[in-house]
Design a protein around this motif. Structure first.
Motif, PDB file in Angstrom:
ATOM      1  N   THR A 159      -4.585   5.062  -0.501  1.00  0.00           N
ATOM      2  CA  THR A 159      -3.357   4.261  -0.489  1.00  0.00           C
ATOM      3  C   THR A 159      -2.167   5.110  -0.057  1.00  0.00           C
ATOM      4  O   THR A 159      -2.236   6.347  -0.019  1.00  0.00           O
ATOM      5  N   CYS A 160      -1.110   4.405   0.226  1.00  0.00           N
ATOM      6  CA  CYS A 160       0.204   5.025   0.422  1.00  0.00           C
ATOM      7  C   CYS A 160       1.195   4.148  -0.302  1.00  0.00           C
ATOM      8  O   CYS A 160       1.248   2.944  -0.060  1.00  0.00           O
ATOM      9  N   ASP A 161       1.954   4.734  -1.213  1.00  0.00           N
ATOM     10  CA  ASP A 161       2.948   3.968  -1.942  1.00  0.00           C
ATOM     11  C   ASP A 161       4.256   4.729  -2.044  1.00  0.00           C
ATOM     12  O   ASP A 161       4.253   5.957  -2.140  1.00  0.00           O
ATOM     13  N   ARG A 166      -2.878   8.282  -2.330  1.00  0.00           N
ATOM     14  CA  ARG A 166      -4.130   8.490  -3.065  1.00  0.00           C
ATOM     15  C   ARG A 166      -5.217   8.705  -2.022  1.00  0.00           C
ATOM     16  O   ARG A 166      -5.327   7.922  -1.076  1.00  0.00           O
TER      17      ARG A 166
END
Lengths: 461, 461
Positions: free
Chosen positions: B305-307, B335
């Motif tokens: 992910t990218c947040d 992540r």
């Protein structure tokens, strides 16, 4: 000798008296935001009412829920003379940080900044006591010689620096009494020390806040990162979608009512000694970032904008925190020009936001204000007459300028009393209003009063 | 009766003794973040070293720049036995808000939550004192009957809750002494109260912060709105450009090294009683927002992910302020799974940011950490043996799960000592670790100790 010349001569021969009177007013620490100064504000109001009576006005101090208003009325000899309403404010900004003042803020003095250039130094010297006294002194000189050329109503308020909170109710209750043909405002600046300026347009302002809400609480990005929608991402897409690559705002209908500048104004602005590189360079920039194909002055004075003034969401402390926030919010401002409709801008903006929301997100909207742009047409009679008067005093025509910012009270009078404003002021950009060591050029004070004598005369001709 | 059965029987016959020993440890308020508790942390370390000596370990308390480490070593009778390193931490979270505790946090008690279901309630009951004592009690039972089946090194640290700041230096200095074939970690949860779980994969984590800088100071949007570049807009474009419409991260090469799940694991996860609607509904969501075509569990456990975890710029107080901020910043977390290279992710991200910067903007980057994903292959010998052992104890095979979050120390041991970790823990999601009224199921404590007896035995078979 004409009446005009006699009034100008009277001003010139009583320069010390005028300065003494201004100093009396400057000595009153009428800080409107500080409850400790309630009596000082009241004293300033009383002092001003006394001044107005001295120069032929019927004047009274009117209580409000906050600091009082001063209302003065004087009629011209000629019953068919035009009627103007002059607005000023007697309250001043707080003085902190006090240690940065070179002298007591409420002990006014004339200081020679350089040979031949004297400045009045005190809190309020420019904003707005010095400016409003230019008008009172003009009235004094005209009154002493047979009365005013225009019917004049004066309104001084004491809450401009704290948001003019009593003004809307006061205008609503006393609108009929205050209504005139034109409002005169002396709370703006000159182009430079030798060049007068009329502020012909003010951009309007729409202030919107959006809170994008997703999950019911903050989530851990290890536990939820992936399936949980991130409101910061949603908000970023909303912001990113507001401009195209040419810096134009993408909201449908946003440019409805945005006028193109008259060619002669465009030419005047282009001819000004405005240094784009210096203006931007002064704040660390080099390339105008606004709409393509407009000069910096045009972008600021005559083009609408959309900006985010604040954004926040999630963890903003030192280091990192692997949180997926429940919400994120941003504050938007739109500067409006011409006949752009604030409500249409709000509607288009909110529709853009709603359209951008994915499943499980909702938006809460807060409105922090909406006011249209204001202008006196460049070729209006008031501007033409004031221009001639200012050119006679300063030896050069005034810059017919616009202001990128709004002046709330001008919008308020337009809204409540349907009055247009002629904005002529004698402040300079380096007057340090709101800062320590505020000053007002002595030449601004003296030639400002002479300018008002000329403008009042010109408006009545 | 086999040695295994005798050890299990010994555990069953000394349940009260085991509980008494755990309570002794729980009574020590070893809060590592609070300097007032330095002596309590030291006392906990000494107490644990004493325990280890009692059960046949050569044990010592080792000073560090922060709280001390406890190192214990015991050799199996069989010289060629496998060698494991067990890790646990004796420090606990702070207890505030104290008023939400139903009893004193450091006065442990067994409470019957419902008929037949007892819980140990105290700060640290689950995290990590209860968990680490399952292993010590297992060693006690095995030691009393002829020694351990594996060579066992134990490392207890006292700074896990405050960032394990002394651990890297300690591992660097003592790596040779601590190195073993496999690390055992008891700091994770079960699938539910009856179903054991082995955490086979941990997502990696890259933490980046970006500060976008534009003008040299905050500007007034009336004065500069238009020509001045707004760093919030720039940042929003950077964020908006990180995902496509299918929720995939757009950084070039981002998915290099991301494996597809083995079919049997995909099938096991799909068969779990995991209720996507309830999981999301519990936090006010309904639709998985991650990558299209992956289940929620897959998105959390096995997909990168990218947040944005935080964003801030400009005015964030009440109401509005027409400011164009000089800078805006955001904190990003990625992540990672499989063999994604943290440095490549950082490089691609920073390149994306740089490419997105217009004239007059620059970006400052802060790195808050970078660690790759970690995994024990699903079909590895350690997992197969531990699975059989856990199935024997709990009557059902363990879930071979992944964790969406990282466990920093597991990454650290991998990095410093090149050791893989077998993560078996007996906590439950509702243990309220880090919160008031932390608890540990009595069954977790008792069957946890039995599980370790079985696992140590299985690893040595």
């Amino acid at each position: 000798m004409s009446k005009l010349d006699r009034a100008l001569a009277a001003l010139d021969s009583d320069r010390q008296g005028a300065l003494d009177r201004l100093f009396d007013l400057l000595r009153l620490p009428s800080i409107s935001t500080d409850p400790a100064h309630v009596p000082d504000c009241a004293a300033a109001a009383e002092w001003l009412a006394g001044q107005l009576r001295e120069v032929g006005f019927e004047a009274s101090v009117r209580p409000t829920a906050g600091h009082p208003m001063v209302v003065g009325k004087a009629r011209a000899a000629r019953p068919d003379a035009p009627h103007v309403l002059f607005y000023g404010h007697y309250d001043v900004q707080p003085v902190d940080p006090l240690e940065l003042w070179k002298a007591e803020p409420f002990a006014p003095a004339v200081v020679e900044a350089e040979p031949g250039r004297s400045q009045i130094v005190a809190r309020g010297a420019a904003d707005d006591k010095g400016q409003l006294m230019t008008f009172v002194e003009a009235c004094r000189a005209l009154h002493a010689d047979g009365g005013l050329p225009c019917h004049v109503t004066i309104l001084f308020e004491g809450e401009e620096e704290s948001g003019s909170s009593s003004l809307p109710a006061f205008l609503a209750a006393n609108g009929k009494e205050l209504k005139a043909d034109l409002m005169l405002v002396c709370d703006t600046n000159m182009w430079d020390r030798d060049t007068p300026l009329i502020t012909c347009m003010l951009r309007g302002l729409v202030l919107e806040e959006v809170i994008v809400k997703a999950a019911s609480r903050d989530l851990h990005s290890g536990m939820f990162g992936g399936p949980a929608v991130n409101p910061i991402h949603v908000l970023a897409r909303i912001v990113a979608g507001l401009h195209d690559d040419d810096g134009r705002v993408t909201l449908p209908g946003f440019y409805d009512g945005v006028p193109e500048l008259p060619e002669e104004i465009k030419a005047q602005w282009a001819a000004l000694d405005f240094n784009e590189a210096a203006f931007l360079g002064d704040v660390g920039l080099s390339v105008p970032a606004g709409e393509a194909n407009y000069s910096v002055l045009e972008q600021i004075w005559a083009r609408p904008t959309c900006d985010v003034n604040g954004i926040v969401g999630g963890y903003i402390g030192e280091g990192s925190k692997t949180v997926l926030p429940a919400q994120a919010s941003a504050k938007f401002s739109f500067r409006l020009v011409g006949k752009q409709n604030p409500q249409s801008v709000i509607d288009a903006f909110r529709e853009h936001v709603r359209k951008s929301l994915p499943e499980d997100c909702e938006a809460e909207f807060l409105s922090h204000g909406a006011s249209p742009a204001l202008s006196l047409p460049f070729r209006s009679e008031a501007i033409l007459r004031a221009s001639r008067a200012l050119e006679a005093e300063w030896g050069r025509p005034p810059v017919l300028a616009a202001s990128g910012g709004s002046i709330p009270i001008v919008g308020l009078f337009k809204r409540e009393l349907k009055m247009d404003s002629l904005m002529v002021g004698f402040g300079l950009d380096d007057d340090r209003i709101h800062s320590p060591n505020e000053k007002y050029e002595l030449s601004s004070f003296q030639k400002g009063a002479r300018s008002w004598v000329r403008i009042l005369t010109a408006l009545a001709e």
